[in-house]
Design a protein around this motif. Structure first.
Motif, mmCIF file in Angstrom:
data_model
loop_
_atom_site.group_PDB
_atom_site.id
_atom_site.type_symbol
_atom_site.label_atom_id
_atom_site.label_comp_id
_atom_site.label_asym_id
_atom_site.label_seq_id
_atom_site.Cartn_x
_atom_site.Cartn_y
_atom_site.Cartn_z
ATOM 1 N N ASN A 122 0.791 -1.237 0.000
ATOM 2 C CA ASN A 122 0.000 0.000 0.000
ATOM 3 C C ASN A 122 0.820 1.283 0.000
ATOM 4 O O ASN A 122 0.346 2.316 -0.409
ATOM 5 C CB ASN A 122 -1.006 0.019 1.162
ATOM 6 C CG ASN A 122 -0.329 -0.105 2.500
ATOM 7 O OD1 ASN A 122 0.643 -0.821 2.641
ATOM 8 N ND2 ASN A 122 -0.840 0.598 3.489
ATOM 9 N N GLY A 199 -2.910 -7.340 6.037
ATOM 10 C CA GLY A 199 -4.173 -7.569 6.728
ATOM 11 C C GLY A 199 -4.130 -8.784 7.639
ATOM 12 O O GLY A 199 -3.106 -9.463 7.770
ATOM 13 N N LYS A 222 -5.095 -2.325 10.976
ATOM 14 C CA LYS A 222 -5.433 -1.404 12.067
ATOM 15 C C LYS A 222 -6.661 -0.601 11.698
ATOM 16 O O LYS A 222 -6.924 -0.374 10.520
ATOM 17 C CB LYS A 222 -4.278 -0.419 12.306
ATOM 18 C CG LYS A 222 -2.978 -1.068 12.686
ATOM 19 C CD LYS A 222 -2.999 -1.612 14.091
ATOM 20 C CE LYS A 222 -1.834 -2.562 14.289
ATOM 21 N NZ LYS A 222 -1.915 -3.310 15.521
ATOM 22 N N GLY A 292 -13.133 4.127 -11.034
ATOM 23 C CA GLY A 292 -13.674 2.789 -10.767
ATOM 24 C C GLY A 292 -14.000 2.592 -9.291
ATOM 25 O O GLY A 292 -14.977 1.929 -8.933
ATOM 26 N N GLY B 352 -14.017 -0.634 -9.337
ATOM 27 C CA GLY B 352 -13.155 -0.937 -8.194
ATOM 28 C C GLY B 352 -12.111 -1.989 -8.481
ATOM 29 O O GLY B 352 -11.685 -2.694 -7.589
ATOM 30 N N ARG B 354 -9.031 -1.616 -9.368
ATOM 31 C CA ARG B 354 -7.699 -1.327 -8.841
ATOM 32 C C ARG B 354 -7.626 -1.945 -7.443
ATOM 33 O O ARG B 354 -8.381 -1.588 -6.556
ATOM 34 C CB ARG B 354 -7.516 0.183 -8.760
ATOM 35 C CG ARG B 354 -6.135 0.574 -8.335
ATOM 36 C CD ARG B 354 -5.936 2.044 -8.598
ATOM 37 N NE ARG B 354 -5.002 2.578 -7.624
ATOM 38 C CZ ARG B 354 -4.753 3.854 -7.476
ATOM 39 N NH1 ARG B 354 -5.395 4.733 -8.211
ATOM 40 N NH2 ARG B 354 -3.894 4.266 -6.587
ATOM 41 N N ASP B 355 -6.741 -2.890 -7.303
ATOM 42 C CA ASP B 355 -6.684 -3.647 -6.052
ATOM 43 C C ASP B 355 -6.468 -2.719 -4.869
ATOM 44 O O ASP B 355 -5.598 -1.879 -4.888
ATOM 45 C CB ASP B 355 -5.522 -4.654 -6.084
ATOM 46 C CG ASP B 355 -5.834 -5.801 -7.003
ATOM 47 O OD1 ASP B 355 -7.026 -6.025 -7.256
ATOM 48 O OD2 ASP B 355 -4.889 -6.448 -7.464
ATOM 49 N N ILE B 356 -7.300 -2.904 -3.866
ATOM 50 C CA ILE B 356 -7.093 -2.125 -2.651
ATOM 51 C C ILE B 356 -6.081 -2.887 -1.803
ATOM 52 O O ILE B 356 -6.385 -3.945 -1.286
ATOM 53 C CB ILE B 356 -8.398 -1.960 -1.869
ATOM 54 C CG1 ILE B 356 -9.429 -1.255 -2.736
ATOM 55 C CG2 ILE B 356 -8.161 -1.197 -0.589
ATOM 56 C CD1 ILE B 356 -10.740 -1.015 -2.047
ATOM 57 N N VAL B 357 -4.879 -2.375 -1.747
ATOM 58 C CA VAL B 357 -3.907 -3.009 -0.867
ATOM 59 C C VAL B 357 -3.645 -2.017 0.242
ATOM 60 O O VAL B 357 -3.052 -0.989 0.016
ATOM 61 C CB VAL B 357 -2.580 -3.353 -1.573
ATOM 62 C CG1 VAL B 357 -2.329 -4.828 -1.562
ATOM 63 C CG2 VAL B 357 -2.538 -2.816 -2.972
ATOM 64 N N THR B 358 -4.128 -2.297 1.379
ATOM 65 C CA THR B 358 -4.045 -1.316 2.440
ATOM 66 C C THR B 358 -4.041 -1.990 3.794
ATOM 67 O O THR B 358 -4.704 -2.990 4.000
ATOM 68 C CB THR B 358 -5.230 -0.338 2.367
ATOM 69 O OG1 THR B 358 -5.503 0.149 3.680
ATOM 70 C CG2 THR B 358 -6.489 -1.023 1.882
ATOM 71 N N CYS B 359 -3.282 -1.404 4.695
ATOM 72 C CA CYS B 359 -3.277 -1.992 6.026
ATOM 73 C C CYS B 359 -4.585 -1.679 6.731
ATOM 74 O O CYS B 359 -5.033 -2.396 7.602
ATOM 75 C CB CYS B 359 -2.095 -1.508 6.833
ATOM 76 S SG CYS B 359 -1.856 0.259 6.805
ATOM 77 N N ALA B 360 -5.238 -0.582 6.335
ATOM 78 C CA ALA B 360 -6.528 -0.267 6.954
ATOM 79 C C ALA B 360 -7.569 -1.269 6.495
ATOM 80 O O ALA B 360 -8.403 -1.729 7.259
ATOM 81 C CB ALA B 360 -6.958 1.138 6.589
ATOM 82 N N ALA B 361 -7.523 -1.607 5.231
ATOM 83 C CA ALA B 361 -8.553 -2.481 4.697
ATOM 84 C C ALA B 361 -8.335 -3.927 5.096
ATOM 85 O O ALA B 361 -9.280 -4.695 5.190
ATOM 86 C CB ALA B 361 -8.590 -2.380 3.182
ATOM 87 N N GLY B 362 -7.081 -4.287 5.367
ATOM 88 C CA GLY B 362 -6.823 -5.691 5.639
ATOM 89 C C GLY B 362 -7.356 -6.534 4.495
ATOM 90 O O GLY B 362 -7.978 -7.556 4.693
ATOM 91 N N ALA B 363 -7.148 -6.024 3.309
ATOM 92 C CA ALA B 363 -7.594 -6.666 2.080
ATOM 93 C C ALA B 363 -9.104 -6.817 2.038
ATOM 94 O O ALA B 363 -9.824 -6.346 2.919
ATOM 95 C CB ALA B 363 -6.889 -7.997 1.865
ATOM 96 N N GLU B 365 -11.151 -8.990 2.610
ATOM 97 C CA GLU B 365 -11.921 -9.750 3.591
ATOM 98 C C GLU B 365 -12.846 -8.841 4.403
ATOM 99 O O GLU B 365 -13.879 -9.272 4.893
ATOM 100 C CB GLU B 365 -10.978 -10.507 4.521
ATOM 101 C CG GLU B 365 -10.051 -9.551 5.253
ATOM 102 C CD GLU B 365 -8.985 -10.270 6.066
ATOM 103 O OE1 GLU B 365 -9.351 -11.090 6.893
ATOM 104 O OE2 GLU B 365 -7.802 -9.964 5.868
ATOM 105 N N TYR B 366 -12.433 -7.582 4.524
ATOM 106 C CA TYR B 366 -13.251 -6.667 5.306
ATOM 107 C C TYR B 366 -14.260 -5.915 4.464
ATOM 108 O O TYR B 366 -15.153 -5.277 4.991
ATOM 109 C CB TYR B 366 -12.368 -5.674 6.057
ATOM 110 C CG TYR B 366 -11.851 -6.264 7.331
ATOM 111 C CD1 TYR B 366 -12.523 -6.045 8.532
ATOM 112 C CD2 TYR B 366 -10.730 -7.072 7.330
ATOM 113 C CE1 TYR B 366 -12.069 -6.629 9.687
ATOM 114 C CE2 TYR B 366 -10.268 -7.655 8.486
ATOM 115 C CZ TYR B 366 -10.944 -7.426 9.667
ATOM 116 O OH TYR B 366 -10.499 -7.994 10.818
ATOM 117 N N LEU B 367 -14.050 -5.952 3.173
ATOM 118 C CA LEU B 367 -15.011 -5.279 2.304
ATOM 119 C C LEU B 367 -16.151 -6.234 2.060
ATOM 120 O O LEU B 367 -16.057 -7.125 1.249
ATOM 121 C CB LEU B 367 -14.348 -4.897 0.984
ATOM 122 C CG LEU B 367 -13.387 -3.735 1.088
ATOM 123 C CD1 LEU B 367 -12.716 -3.513 -0.237
ATOM 124 C CD2 LEU B 367 -14.121 -2.488 1.524
#
Lengths: 424, 369
Positions: A122, A199, A222, A292, B352, B354-363, B365-367
């Motif tokens: 990220n 994650g 987090k 998107g 959507g 564009r892959d959401i790679v984020t520590c907030a999202a935790g991938a 699985e949370y969406l």
């Protein structure tokens, strides 16, 4: 693209190199005196100066544009790697002074040994950052690049080693997909610690991968939020909106939603409407959200409207939304400037404790400094590790702790010698 | 159903403009049927304060509240009794969850008429037997995904000499069997009958690329075709430029670009879209497309990219009259040299993606999808 002994090599040599590491990876930390922070700081400082001088502009610029990082923000990030800042970081995190306890025991810090960094994608230079932290604490570092890595981390580490060839035996970068579990297992078997970014799924996978005697250091998923009193000023809400639009809620420290100190649905609604107007106007002056992503959220919010009982309220305008929710759970938002607002009276703040290690940053919005102190104290006790004002949720300060701890200490162990002993 | 029946009896299938009034009447008739027979659909329309009889003219269609495919993934909507749904299809579940849609006899009959007409227009019907190679799932009793059924259905356009599946059902689920497919291709080349491939564009592309890398080339018998369906799914990121794809087909299989045909459709919009020889998806009379803005869902002018909203009165068994897909598309009105009068649809990707790679999202699985 892989990096081994300071050389960039084709992926085709990966398996052969990994096989050879079984007997050699740990050698630098076993045979040599520990790598000193000074060696690493000198190299990082030289690299940071070159970046600040614009030597790498052609490599770096496209990434800044891609991640909407401004020149100023970037300079701030690079400055974290200058001598002054790294020395300060080490002075706080390493506690390298050799202390004698009770006149009998001398204490000294040693690196864990070999670290496997499983990086997330990220933030683009994050994998390199993780390795540099491993180096500062004296470890050999094996980096598994994230899927779709842009190559920036390899480039930075390559340049770092070119400046300080001593580091060449301390850095390996491999391009192993997460699905290649056998290769990952082989890498994990080489390590004393696994540093995992990502994650919950990534953290769980790393724990499965690790032997019982391998330490897992997780910089995982987090959740961060804002806690608002009804007297929060428009200026505070505006700064919060700016930070939401600036990070698109993608960072660990980004605000996912706002808990309001009230039990009244009417007050909650008024607050939500007020914040929605502010968020809308801040959004208009921020760089546009990926089309998107905006479309995806529009569909999700529309679907939520179809599914909703009449109690739910959604305020939506051009990709930005504030959703009034009835529950009191801390949860991920739809991201990209879509915020929930929930009622949570101050005496129920303790209910967030169940999120434990998922809690990170909370900002407090209130005009009353006494209230702020009280709330901050509760938040600290329930597990929040960064308590900030509205605009500072995602700020970076040199020397600050990471997710409630110090990375360099996590990557170290303390050895105690009896004073009489001459052993190192 | 009188307007819907008339619509599905049209001979000129790519002159959507000429049937606009009929189409609007058919949608009104269809929406009214679902409003009266599907309580959940009624609840949704009532929630918007909308009644099907408000659909007076073609221009009113955009006002009919649409249902996102996401909604069908979470709710099983039906307007006829379960006993009357003789086929149950599920979407392929690219993002983890699947829509379940039942088909009754009336809907299937309309679908059959449509397939006959579309197949005729695109010269898919043939009395000459062909060897089929299906880059998709082998249909089984358990596999209800529409794509595997559709792929199987396509093998009736021409009598089948043989059917070879790339994804074969084994004890441990589906397994990809390149070797078997390559052997089958070798056999097809030697046959005096044409070959047709059917399946996911991505698999077709990867197989052809693999063959090319291995230096394998075929010259398939005259009349052979490559047919594609099921979209690019998870592979949008690697989506091959279409011209590269056609060159690859020519190079590896010896099949001309004009014999490559792509289909488009979805469980939630079971209309058969087939591309013309210029590779444009013209809108058939059975369907209409509204491209909507993510800002407020207002219809966008032709030529602008937005979210794809598909309308059809075909289905009796489920309220699919106006469905919002997860696709981004553009509607083109430029005259196409193929002669079809309908505008054509270009799918440009998924929302959507564009892959959401984020520590907030935790991938993802949370969406919650």
């Amino acid at each position: 693209m892989i990096l081994c002994h300071g050389e960039i090599l084709p992926n085709s040599r990966q398996q052969e190199i990994i096989a050879s590491l079984k007997d050699t990876a740990a050698l630098p930390v076993v045979r040599n005196e520990p790598l000193t922070p000074e060696t690493v700081i000198r190299a990082c400082d030289a690299l940071a100066q070159r970046i600040l001088n614009g030597d790498f502009d052609t490599t770096v610029k496209p990434f800044l544009d891609l991640f909407h990082i401004s020149g100023g923000q970037f300079e701030g990030m690079v400055r974290l790697f200058t001598r002054e800042n790294l020395e300060y970081k080490c002075s706080i995190e390493l506690c390298d002074d050799e202390r004698v306890i009770g006149g009998k025991v001398r204490r000294k810090r040693y690196p864990l040994g070999v670290l496997l960094h499983i990086a997330a994608g990220n933030v683009d230079a994050l994998p390199a950052y993780s390795v540099i932290e491993g180096l500062l604490s004296g470890n050999v570092n094996i980096l598994k690049l994230p899927v779709g890595d842009s190559g920036l981390s390899v480039k930075l580490l390559y340049e770092l080693i070119a400046i300080e060839p001593l580091l060449s035996d301390y850095v390996y970068v491999f391009d192993v997909p997460s699905t290649e579990t056998e290769t990952l297992k082989r890498l994990s078997d080489l390590c004393d610690g696994i540093v995992v970014w990502g994650g919950d799924a990534a953290v769980k996978a790393a724990r499965r991968l690790a032997n019982v005697n391998t330490k897992v250091i997780s910089w995982g998923h987090k959740l961060s939020f804002a806690y608002a009193e009804l007297d929060a000023s428009d200026e505070e809400l505006q700064r919060l909106a700016q930070s939401i639009c600036g990070t698109n809620q993608l960072l660990c420290s980004s605000c996912q939603g706002i808990f309001v100190n009230t039990n009244s649905r009417e007050e909650q609604t008024d607050f939500a409407k007020r914040f929605f107007e502010i968020l809308k106007s801040v959004n208009q002056s921020a760089p546009p959200v990926d089309y998107g992503m905006k479309a995806k959220n529009a569909i999700h919010l529309y679907n939520e409207r179809l599914e909703a009982s009449s109690e739910n309220n959604i305020y939506y305008h051009q990709g930005v939304s504030v959703v009034i929710r009835e529950d009191k759970e801390l949860e991920l938002s739809y991201l990209y400037r879509n915020v929930w607002v929930k009622r949570l009276p101050a005496d129920e703040l303790y209910t967030l404790k169940k999120h434990k290690n998922h809690l990170q940053t909370a900002c407090i919005l209130t005009a009353d400094s006494e209230k702020r102190k009280k709330i901050a104290s509760v938040l600290a006790r329930i597990g929040v590790v960064r308590i900030t004002s509205a605009g500072n949720m995602s700020r970076t300060i040199c020397g600050e702790a990471h997710d409630g701890t110090y990375a360099l200490r996590e990557y170290s162990r303390i050895v105690e010698f009896e004073v009489e002993s001459s052993a190192q | 159903m009188k307007y819907t029946n008339r619509l599905f009896n049209q001979k000129e299938i790519y002159d959507a403009g000429a049937t606009n009034r009929l189409f609007a009447a058919a949608i009104r008739e269809n929406a009214q049927f679902h409003y009266e027979n599907c309580p959940e659909y009624k609840r949704i329309l009532d929630g918007f304060g909308f009644r099907p009889e408000e659909l007076h003219a073609y221009a009113d269609l955009a006002r009919l509240p649409f249902l996102p495919t996401l909604y069908f993934k979470r709710h099983h909507l039906q307007s006829v009794a379960p006993g009357k749904q003789i086929i149950k299809a599920t979407s392929s579940g690219t993002s983890g969850s699947m829509s379940k849609i039942g088909f009754d006899v009336k809907s299937l009959n309309l679908g059959r008429k449509m397939v006959v007409q579309v197949g005729r227009y695109h010269r898919l019907w043939s009395a000459t037997p062909v060897n089929y190679i299906i880059f998709g799932y082998q249909p089984t009793r358990e596999n209800k995904t529409a794509i595997s059924k559709t792929a199987f259905g396509f093998t009736f356009f021409a009598p089948a000499l043989s059917r070879t599946y790339a994804l074969e059902s084994t004890e441990n689920g589906y397994a990809l069997s390149w070797d078997r497919v390559i052997k089958a291709l070798e056999k097809c080349e030697k046959s005096r009958f044409p070959m047709r491939t059917i399946g996911f564009p991505a698999y077709t592309f990867f197989l052809l690329r693999d063959l090319k890398e291995k230096g394998i080339r075929f010259q398939m018998p005259k009349g052979s075709m490559v047919t594609l369906g099921g979209g690019w799914k998870q592979f949008y990121a690697e989506k091959a430029d279409k011209q590269t794809f056609y060159s690859l087909v020519k190079e590896v299989l010896g099949i001309e670009e004009s014999n490559v045909i792509e289909f488009f459709g979805a469980v939630e919009h079971p209309i058969l879209y087939a591309d013309c020889r210029y590779h444009h998806f013209h809108i058939p009379v059975y369907s209409r497309v509204i491209i909507r803005s993510p800002d407020d869902f207002s219809p966008l002018p032709n030529g602008q990219a937005g979210i794809l909203n598909l309308l059809t009165p075909m289905m009796q068994s489920a309220p699919l009259c106006s469905v919002m897909t997860d696709d981004l598309g553009v509607l083109h009105t430029e005259q196409c040299p193929c002669g079809a009068k309908s505008p054509w649809l270009e799918i440009i990707g998924r929302v959507g993606i564009r892959d959401i790679v984020t520590c907030a999202a935790g991938a993802e699985e949370y969406l919650k999808e």
